[in-house]
Design a protein around this motif. Sequence first.
Motif, short mmCIF file in Angstrom:
data_model
loop_
_atom_site.label_atom_id
_atom_site.label_comp_id
_atom_site.label_asym_id
_atom_site.label_seq_id
_atom_site.Cartn_x
_atom_site.Cartn_y
_atom_site.Cartn_z
N THR A 1 -6.65 -0.48 -1.24
CA THR A 1 -5.33 -0.80 -0.69
C THR A 1 -4.30 -0.60 -1.78
N LEU A 2 -3.30 0.23 -1.50
CA LEU A 2 -2.29 0.57 -2.49
C LEU A 2 -0.95 -0.04 -2.09
N VAL B 1 -7.74 5.74 0.19
CA VAL B 1 -6.51 4.99 -0.08
C VAL B 1 -5.75 4.69 1.21
N GLU B 2 -5.32 3.45 1.33
CA GLU B 2 -4.39 3.08 2.40
C GLU B 2 -3.11 2.56 1.74
N GLU B 3 -2.03 3.28 1.96
CA GLU B 3 -0.76 2.95 1.31
C GLU B 3 0.05 1.95 2.12
N GLY C 1 -9.79 -3.84 -5.56
CA GLY C 1 -9.67 -3.56 -4.13
C GLY C 1 -8.24 -3.31 -3.71
N THR C 2 -7.31 -3.91 -4.45
CA THR C 2 -5.88 -3.73 -4.17
C THR C 2 -5.17 -3.38 -5.47
N LEU C 3 -4.47 -2.26 -5.44
CA LEU C 3 -3.77 -1.77 -6.62
C LEU C 3 -2.27 -1.74 -6.35
N GLY C 4 -1.48 -2.29 -7.28
CA GLY C 4 -0.03 -2.21 -7.20
C GLY C 4 0.46 -1.00 -7.97
N LEU C 5 1.52 -0.38 -7.49
CA LEU C 5 2.05 0.82 -8.15
C LEU C 5 3.57 0.80 -8.13
N ARG D 1 -0.05 4.02 5.66
CA ARG D 1 -0.75 5.21 6.11
C ARG D 1 -1.94 5.44 5.21
N PRO D 2 -3.01 6.03 5.73
CA PRO D 2 -4.17 6.29 4.90
C PRO D 2 -3.89 7.41 3.92
N GLY D 3 -4.54 7.36 2.75
CA GLY D 3 -4.41 8.43 1.78
C GLY D 3 -5.10 9.69 2.28
N SER D 4 -4.71 10.83 1.72
CA SER D 4 -5.21 12.11 2.22
C SER D 4 -6.37 12.60 1.37
#
Length: 331
Positions: free
Chosen positions: A25-26, A309-311, A281-285, A9-12
């Motif tokens: 991209t998360l 952000v797109e989770e 561009g892509t972050l891991g969490l 889902r996209p970030g708010s």
Amino acid sequence: MNAPLHNARPGSASGSDTDVRPALTLLIAAPRGFCAGVDRAIEIVERSLERYGSPVYVRHEIVHNQYVVEGLKAKGAIFVEELDEVPDGAPVVFSAHGVPKSVPQEAQRRGLDYLDATCPLVSKVHRQAERQIEAGRHILFIGHRGHPEVIGTMGQVPEGQMTLVETMKDVELLEFAPGTELSFLTQTTLSVDDTAAMVEAIRLKFPQIVGPKAEDICYATSNRQAAVKEIAPGSDLVLVIGSPNSSNSVRLVEVAEKCGTEARLIQRADDIDRAWLEGVGTLGLTAGASAPEKLVREVVDRLSEWRTVEEHTLVSAVEKMVFKLPRQLTE
């Protein structure tokens, strides 16, 4: 990357400049955050406060997370390092990491009302240690010197009957008289891969050594490391939420780095330097086993202030473990 993508889902992000924010991209690891042992330990403190009223004393941080500790302090918990800091007649809780046998013995001597929040998986290692000593074996304990779990486990057996092994160099230096019966145990929050290599080296040097029937490294530690291995290869940077003194959180950083990905340990969103995101561009969490989900959402919200952000949640395992509370709190 073998794990499926879930909950995309996209970030708010809010504000009129959303469209010009760089995309991010998360990849969020699952499982992450609280494990059953941490849930149980925190609930023991909270229920103790309800039952006994404030204050309730806690020997050592109940879990290694400052946010959790401060939250319990606000409810009336007082954290101390030693039992002699607990007034006579006051209730005291022992932390999830476990304590040496001498601590409950002293609590009993003083007539203190105590509750043991030791993780049941750590207690299992304690029982294994007792059995190995009863069988006449000297124990090699793989762990990190000074960690509360190591102090607690080594305190289950008479002094001199357990040797701490931290590194491969320690394995090389081990010497025992011919005929010495040996066994090994491990801290529950170690690196799965590093520990496997050390166990292999120990078995090679001492072929007759006795090991536990099942892996001592707990399910939550193993699962969180496996989850990081799913998100790290596709990430430019991995953020691990956890405290510097949290063994399992530090191990998650190491696992990500061994995947060839830059990784940073943060305690909460305010620790993030926006400059870290340059070129990402892509972050891991992910989050260590003592970090609450609230801190994960706090980080996502902060990232959403800076980027569009797109989770994606990558699920590598589903955890259903629940541990019972002490009898004093359920009767």
